[in-house]
Design a protein around this motif. Structure first.
Motif, PDB file in Angstrom:
ATOM      1  N   UNK A  31      79.503 -30.790 -35.662  1.00 50.49           N
ATOM      2  CA  UNK A  31      78.807 -32.005 -35.245  1.00 50.49           C
ATOM      3  C   UNK A  31      78.765 -32.070 -33.721  1.00 50.49           C
ATOM      4  N   UNK A  32      77.570 -32.198 -33.197  1.00 47.30           N
ATOM      5  CA  UNK A  32      77.405 -32.301 -31.748  1.00 47.30           C
ATOM      6  C   UNK A  32      77.346 -33.734 -31.273  1.00 47.30           C
ATOM      7  N   UNK A  33      77.501 -33.906 -29.971  1.00 49.04           N
ATOM      8  CA  UNK A  33      77.475 -35.249 -29.398  1.00 49.04           C
ATOM      9  C   UNK A  33      76.101 -35.893 -29.535  1.00 49.04           C
ATOM     10  N   UNK A  34      75.025 -35.097 -29.530  1.00 45.88           N
ATOM     11  CA  UNK A  34      73.690 -35.670 -29.720  1.00 45.88           C
ATOM     12  C   UNK A  34      73.588 -36.357 -31.077  1.00 45.88           C
ATOM     13  N   UNK A  35      74.091 -35.698 -32.107  1.00 45.26           N
ATOM     14  CA  UNK A  35      74.041 -36.255 -33.458  1.00 45.26           C
ATOM     15  C   UNK A  35      74.857 -37.536 -33.543  1.00 45.26           C
ATOM     16  N   UNK A  36      76.028 -37.516 -32.965  1.00 46.05           N
ATOM     17  CA  UNK A  36      76.891 -38.706 -32.995  1.00 46.05           C
ATOM     18  C   UNK A  36      76.222 -39.866 -32.266  1.00 46.05           C
ATOM     19  N   UNK A  37      75.692 -39.597 -31.073  1.00 51.82           N
ATOM     20  CA  UNK A  37      75.039 -40.650 -30.296  1.00 51.82           C
ATOM     21  C   UNK A  37      73.840 -41.214 -31.052  1.00 51.82           C
ATOM     22  N   UNK A  38      73.054 -40.347 -31.662  1.00 50.26           N
ATOM     23  CA  UNK A  38      71.894 -40.796 -32.431  1.00 50.26           C
ATOM     24  C   UNK A  38      72.331 -41.671 -33.600  1.00 50.26           C
ATOM     25  N   UNK A  39      73.346 -41.226 -34.335  1.00 47.80           N
ATOM     26  CA  UNK A  39      73.827 -42.008 -35.482  1.00 47.80           C
ATOM     27  C   UNK A  39      74.386 -43.364 -35.047  1.00 47.80           C
ATOM     28  N   UNK A  40      74.997 -43.407 -33.880  1.00 46.65           N
ATOM     29  CA  UNK A  40      75.576 -44.661 -33.369  1.00 46.65           C
ATOM     30  C   UNK A  40      74.551 -45.515 -32.642  1.00 46.65           C
ATOM     31  N   UNK A  41      73.342 -44.985 -32.475  1.00 51.93           N
ATOM     32  CA  UNK A  41      72.257 -45.679 -31.777  1.00 51.93           C
ATOM     33  C   UNK A  41      72.624 -46.011 -30.334  1.00 51.93           C
ATOM     34  N   UNK A  42      73.184 -44.997 -29.664  1.00 53.16           N
ATOM     35  CA  UNK A  42      73.497 -45.104 -28.244  1.00 53.16           C
ATOM     36  C   UNK A  42      73.054 -43.805 -27.566  1.00 53.16           C
ATOM     37  N   UNK A  43      73.164 -43.783 -26.267  1.00 51.03           N
ATOM     38  CA  UNK A  43      72.840 -42.562 -25.526  1.00 51.03           C
ATOM     39  C   UNK A  43      74.081 -41.688 -25.394  1.00 51.03           C
TER      40      UNK A  43
END
Length: 192
Positions: A31-43
């Motif tokens: 899991x990359x940080x892009x995926x986490x940020x997208x799922x959390x609806x943040x940058x």
């Protein structure tokens, strides 16, 4: 003026929730940080502002998981005063977490397997989590008047962890139930 929902989860909480779910379901390294940020609806910038790095997020995710475990374990132990009952409650907590997590195994063991570097900051959280369980078992063995509380606690700990592993592999709680039966036999007869 915009209304702010005071009950909405903060960006930090959303990041932790997304990371927790994704790390557990897909694996930490996958899991990359892009995926986490997208799922959390943040940058991504918000993620880095709160956690500094992916390693910081991993570490905080495990701290939060440990806190949830401690609360759940305490809930299972409430009202259990007799040593055999307390031991049963600990095994029941392990069983509940394993089954509720769809037999995906211990999040701490899974994380340790993905983070082999003993200097990774999350390793200290993993070690502290497992140590706390071991200490609780030794305290219980002492209260139960086991002849060698440290040795009994180590046996119980191995039964718990091994039972959880086999329950995960078989996708069946029977091994953990059997481990509980074996652990109960280690109690002095006045506590069984």
């Amino acid at each position: 003026m915009d209304r702010v929902d005071r009950h909405a989860p903060s960006a930090r909480d959303r990041l932790l929730a997304a990371a927790s779910r994704l790390f557990y379901e897909d694996g930490i390294r996958a899991v990359g940080v892009n995926t986490i940020a997208t799922q959390a609806q943040v940058t991504k910038a918000t993620l880095y502002a709160h956690f500094g790095s992916k390693d910081g997020l991993i570490t905080e995710h495990l701290r939060a998981r440990d806190q949830r475990w401690r609360r759940d374990l305490q809930r299972f132990l409430t009202g259990h005063l007799h040593p055999a009952s307390q031991l049963g409650a600990i095994f029941a907590a392990y069983r509940a977490w394993t089954v509720a997590d769809d037999f995906r195994g211990c999040g701490f063991v899974n994380a340790a397997a993905e983070l082999p570097d003993p200097t990774h900051p999350a390793r200290a959280v993993i070690d502290a989590h497992k140590h706390a369980i071991r200490v609780r078992l030794e305290d219980l063995a002492t209260v139960a008047d086991c002849p060698d509380p440290s040795d009994t606690a180590e046996q119980w700990f191995l039964l718990l962890e091994g039972g959880m592993l086999m329950t995960t592999l078989r996708r069946d709680p029977a091994p953990l139930d059997r481990a509980h039966d074996m652990a109960t036999r280690l109690l002095p007869t006045q506590h069984t």
